[in-house]
Design an enzyme around this catalytic site. Structure first.
Site, short mmCIF file in Angstrom:
data_model
loop_
_atom_site.label_atom_id
_atom_site.label_comp_id
_atom_site.label_asym_id
_atom_site.label_seq_id
_atom_site.Cartn_x
_atom_site.Cartn_y
_atom_site.Cartn_z
N LYS A 26 -50.10 32.70 -35.45
CA LYS A 26 -50.91 33.93 -35.51
C LYS A 26 -51.92 33.93 -34.37
O LYS A 26 -52.92 33.22 -34.39
CB LYS A 26 -51.67 34.05 -36.84
CG LYS A 26 -52.23 35.47 -37.01
CD LYS A 26 -53.33 35.60 -38.01
CE LYS A 26 -54.71 35.46 -37.43
NZ LYS A 26 -55.05 36.42 -36.36
N GLU B 82 -60.46 23.16 -34.34
CA GLU B 82 -61.09 23.06 -33.01
C GLU B 82 -62.08 24.21 -32.93
O GLU B 82 -61.68 25.37 -32.83
CB GLU B 82 -60.03 23.20 -31.91
CG GLU B 82 -58.97 22.12 -31.91
CD GLU B 82 -59.48 20.77 -31.43
OE1 GLU B 82 -60.57 20.73 -30.83
OE2 GLU B 82 -58.80 19.76 -31.69
N CYS C 103 -64.88 27.63 -24.62
CA CYS C 103 -65.48 26.77 -25.65
C CYS C 103 -66.25 25.62 -25.03
O CYS C 103 -67.24 25.17 -25.58
CB CYS C 103 -64.40 26.26 -26.60
SG CYS C 103 -63.06 25.43 -25.74
N GLU D 74 -73.93 28.92 -30.28
CA GLU D 74 -72.92 29.22 -29.26
C GLU D 74 -72.95 30.72 -29.00
O GLU D 74 -72.62 31.53 -29.87
CB GLU D 74 -71.53 28.82 -29.77
CG GLU D 74 -70.46 29.05 -28.73
CD GLU D 74 -69.06 28.83 -29.29
OE1 GLU D 74 -68.76 29.37 -30.37
OE2 GLU D 74 -68.26 28.13 -28.63
P1 NAD Z 1 -62.54 33.44 -34.79
O1 NAD Z 1 -62.89 32.28 -35.66
O2 NAD Z 1 -63.21 34.73 -35.03
O3 NAD Z 1 -60.97 33.74 -34.84
C1 NAD Z 1 -60.03 32.75 -34.50
C2 NAD Z 1 -58.72 33.09 -35.17
O4 NAD Z 1 -58.87 32.95 -36.59
C3 NAD Z 1 -58.24 34.52 -34.95
O5 NAD Z 1 -56.82 34.50 -34.80
C4 NAD Z 1 -58.63 35.21 -36.25
O6 NAD Z 1 -57.85 36.33 -36.55
C5 NAD Z 1 -58.38 34.09 -37.25
N1 NAD Z 1 -59.08 34.21 -38.53
C6 NAD Z 1 -60.26 34.80 -38.78
N2 NAD Z 1 -60.57 34.67 -40.09
C7 NAD Z 1 -59.56 33.98 -40.67
C8 NAD Z 1 -59.30 33.52 -41.99
N3 NAD Z 1 -60.15 33.73 -42.99
N4 NAD Z 1 -58.17 32.84 -42.23
C9 NAD Z 1 -57.29 32.59 -41.23
N5 NAD Z 1 -57.48 33.00 -39.96
C10 NAD Z 1 -58.61 33.68 -39.67
O7 NAD Z 1 -62.78 32.94 -33.29
P2 NAD Z 1 -62.64 33.79 -31.96
O8 NAD Z 1 -63.82 34.69 -31.86
O9 NAD Z 1 -61.27 34.35 -31.85
O10 NAD Z 1 -62.73 32.64 -30.86
C11 NAD Z 1 -63.92 32.18 -30.33
C12 NAD Z 1 -64.27 30.82 -30.91
O11 NAD Z 1 -63.20 29.90 -30.65
C13 NAD Z 1 -65.49 30.22 -30.25
O12 NAD Z 1 -66.31 29.65 -31.24
C14 NAD Z 1 -64.91 29.14 -29.36
O13 NAD Z 1 -65.77 28.08 -29.08
C15 NAD Z 1 -63.75 28.69 -30.17
N6 NAD Z 1 -62.79 27.97 -29.33
C16 NAD Z 1 -62.71 26.61 -29.47
C17 NAD Z 1 -61.83 25.88 -28.66
C18 NAD Z 1 -61.74 24.38 -28.78
O14 NAD Z 1 -60.87 23.81 -28.14
N7 NAD Z 1 -62.58 23.73 -29.56
C19 NAD Z 1 -61.03 26.56 -27.74
C20 NAD Z 1 -61.14 27.94 -27.63
C21 NAD Z 1 -62.02 28.64 -28.44
#
Ligand code: NAD
Length: 492
Positions: free
Chosen positions: A176, A251, A285, A386
């Site tokens: 997803k 992550e 990130c 962040e």
């Molecule tokens: P997000 O948590 O809003 O969404 C991430 C994913 O989770 C999306 O596909 C979203 O649709 C899904 N999601 C949301 N709620 C859910 C639920 N209840 N159950 C299952 N899936 C769900 O994050 P974002 O805004 O898309 O991404 C930004 C974040 O990602 C930042 O915090 C960034 O630091 C982090 N990030 C971390 C890494 C790493 O390697 N640690 C890499 C890239 C991004």
């Protein structure tokens, strides 16, 4: 996409059960880049059921490792064949520059090549149990059905860190992508089919986490959830998975310090601090969003940095002249604007930025100026949270111990940078920092062969490297007695 079915469930491309769609917006100009199918919870349940059936059927997990390694290599070849198209989709969807998107697709390719080589070289471990009649060995088997959930900042790259090892291990999966940036993952899933991934091994759904999350995670049919995204979402998923004792790797975010000592090479330090925080408009990130700098050089360094930040060319990522693009959406820009207002009200000194660009040509996109706050305190929200945007905070130190304490003063622990020409001090500081990746006199680089992941609330589990494969494997000890005799414990 644009009328073609976008959900791959049980080997069939289909539209959403309720024919729902979502407009995917190009953040550079606010136009609709594509219309994609938006899965329902029932679609997501179907996808999990298809992955479950394909795993339990046993055919895929029984494929020879060499066959799976060859498959990964074919995927890598196709990625290179379609590199330009995939890169364009990534830029239109995320706003990042086309040059960055090309690098992303090369990185995705290297992940598939790496896991092809790694899985092909795997061997069982023979354990000597002291009985020549017993062959005892430890083998690795696929963990089962995996749910792979990715964020929007590196859509295909983050997904590849999951799909490549999952396929290498012999798992089946439901992928997803973020609902904000699904385009490259849809195109890539077509490539997986072309490369020969059997039906139902990879299933694809897109839609919001709120709508699909329960169907994907609140179930006994899933064996492993690999999630990359925000801390709040990671917490929610971890709690739901705990009810089912499902293994989870999360992550999450980062608030990454970049520590500069006075003896650091000045040119490369300024350049890397600038790139580390403003690349992809800070939506990284591991962005180095906290500059922690020795007091004696701070004033000059920040002045030079501000000048360089003001010269960054912002624009549509498709324009080769652009050095960085917009924020991913209007909503995300609104969040950045709130953080900037917060920084001002907390008393940080706004050195540059803090506004949308004035260029009328950029008015329709969600652009924001590179922003630097000096004189920040560790208690400020802009220092601790962040922001995930083009905001650099500056804190000052006078001793090495103080620099380390500031560098570790975060709930996160994803990445950090240290700059000094004193290599002994560099090594001391690197070892003292509680972060998953630490760069010494460099910033931002990574390789598919080395683990990636965080300490603290940056998550648990690791992607990439050998550990990135073992996450997708169960370990089984096989004890084979080739000359069985009675155990003789009970005498009757
Ligand atoms: P997000 O948590 O809003 O969404 C991430 C994913 O989770 C999306 O596909 C979203 O649709 C899904 N999601 C949301 N709620 C859910 C639920 N209840 N159950 C299952 N899936 C769900 O994050 P974002 O805004 O898309 O991404 C930004 C974040 O990602 C930042 O915090 C960034 O630091 C982090 N990030 C971390 C890494 C790493 O390697 N640690 C890499 C890239 C991004």
């Amino acid at each position: 996409m644009n009328g073609e079915p976008d959900l791959l469930i049980g080997g069939t491309w289909r539209h959403a059960a309720d024919r729902g769609t979502r407009d995917v917006i190009n953040p550079a100009n606010g136009t609709v880049a594509a219309v994609v199918d938006e899965a329902t919870a029932d679609d997501a349940r179907d996808a999990v059921a298809a992955a479950r059936a394909a795993f339990d059927d046993g055919a895929w997990r029984a494929t020879a490792v060499t066959e799976r390694a060859e498959l990964l290599d074919r995927v890598a070849d196709l990625l290179q064949r379609d590199k330009d198209d995939l890169a364009r989709l990534e830029t239109v969807d995320t706003g990042k520059t086309l040059a960055e998107s090309h690098i992303d697709i090369d990185d995705v390719t290297s992940v598939f090549r790496y896991y092809s080589r790694l899985v092909g070289a795997e061997a069982d471990r023979i354990v000597d149990v002291g009985d020549p009649a017993v062959i005892s060995r430890v083998v690795r088997e696929p963990i089962g059905v995996c749910v792979l959930i990715a964020p929007w900042n590196y859509p295909l790259l983050q997904m590849s860190w999951k799909i490549a090892p999952a396929l290498a291990a012999g798992c089946t999966m439901v992928a997803k992508p973020s609902e904000v940036t699904p385009l490259s993952t849809i195109a890539f899933t077509h490539l997986l089919e072309e490369a020969g991934v059997p039906p139902s091994v990879v299933n694809l759904v897109q839609g919001s986490g709120a709508a699909l999350g329960t169907a994907l995670t609140d179930t006994d049919d899933v064996d492993f959830i690999s999630f990359t995204g925000g801390l709040g979402t990671g917490r929610t998923i971890s709690k739901v998975a705990a009810e089912h004792v499902t293994k989870v790797a999360v992550e999450l975010g980062g608030k990454n310090p970049h520590i500069v000592f006075a003896d650091a090479d000045a040119d490369s330090a300024i350049d890397h601090v600038l790139t580390g925080v403003f690349l992809h408009s800070g939506q990284v990130c591991s962005a180095g969003t906290r500059l922690i700098i020795e007091e004696s050089i701070a004033d000059d360094f920040v002045a030079e940095l501000a000048g360089r930040a003001e010269r960054i060319r912002i624009g549509d990522g498709m324009d080769p002249a652009s050095e960085t693009g917009p924020l991913v959406s209007e909503q995300h820009r609104a969040k950045i604007e709130e953080y900037v207002a917060q920084g001002v009200s907390e008393g940080a000194k706004l050195v540059t930025g803090g506004a949308r660009p004035s260029d009328p040509a950029l008015a329709a996109g969600s652009f924001y100026l590179p922003t630097i706050f000096d004189r920040c305190q560790r208690s400020m929200r802009i220092v601790q949270e962040e922001t995930f945007g083009p905001i650099l905070t500056v804190e000052r130190f006078t001793t090495e111990a103080e620099a380390i304490a500031l560098g570790n003063d975060t709930q996160y622990g994803l990445a950090a940078g240290v700059r000094t020409s004193d290599s002994a001090r560099g090594e001391r500081v690197v070892r003292a920092l509680r972060h998953g990746t630490v760069w010494l006199n460099d910033f931002g680089y990574y390789t598919a062969a080395a683990e990636w992941g965080g300490f603290g609330k940056s998550g648990n589990g690791r992607e990439l490297g050998p550990t990135g494969l073992t996450e997708y494997q169960e370990i089984k000890h096989i004890w084979h007695n080739t000359a069985p005799t009675p155990a003789g414990w009970f005498k009757g």
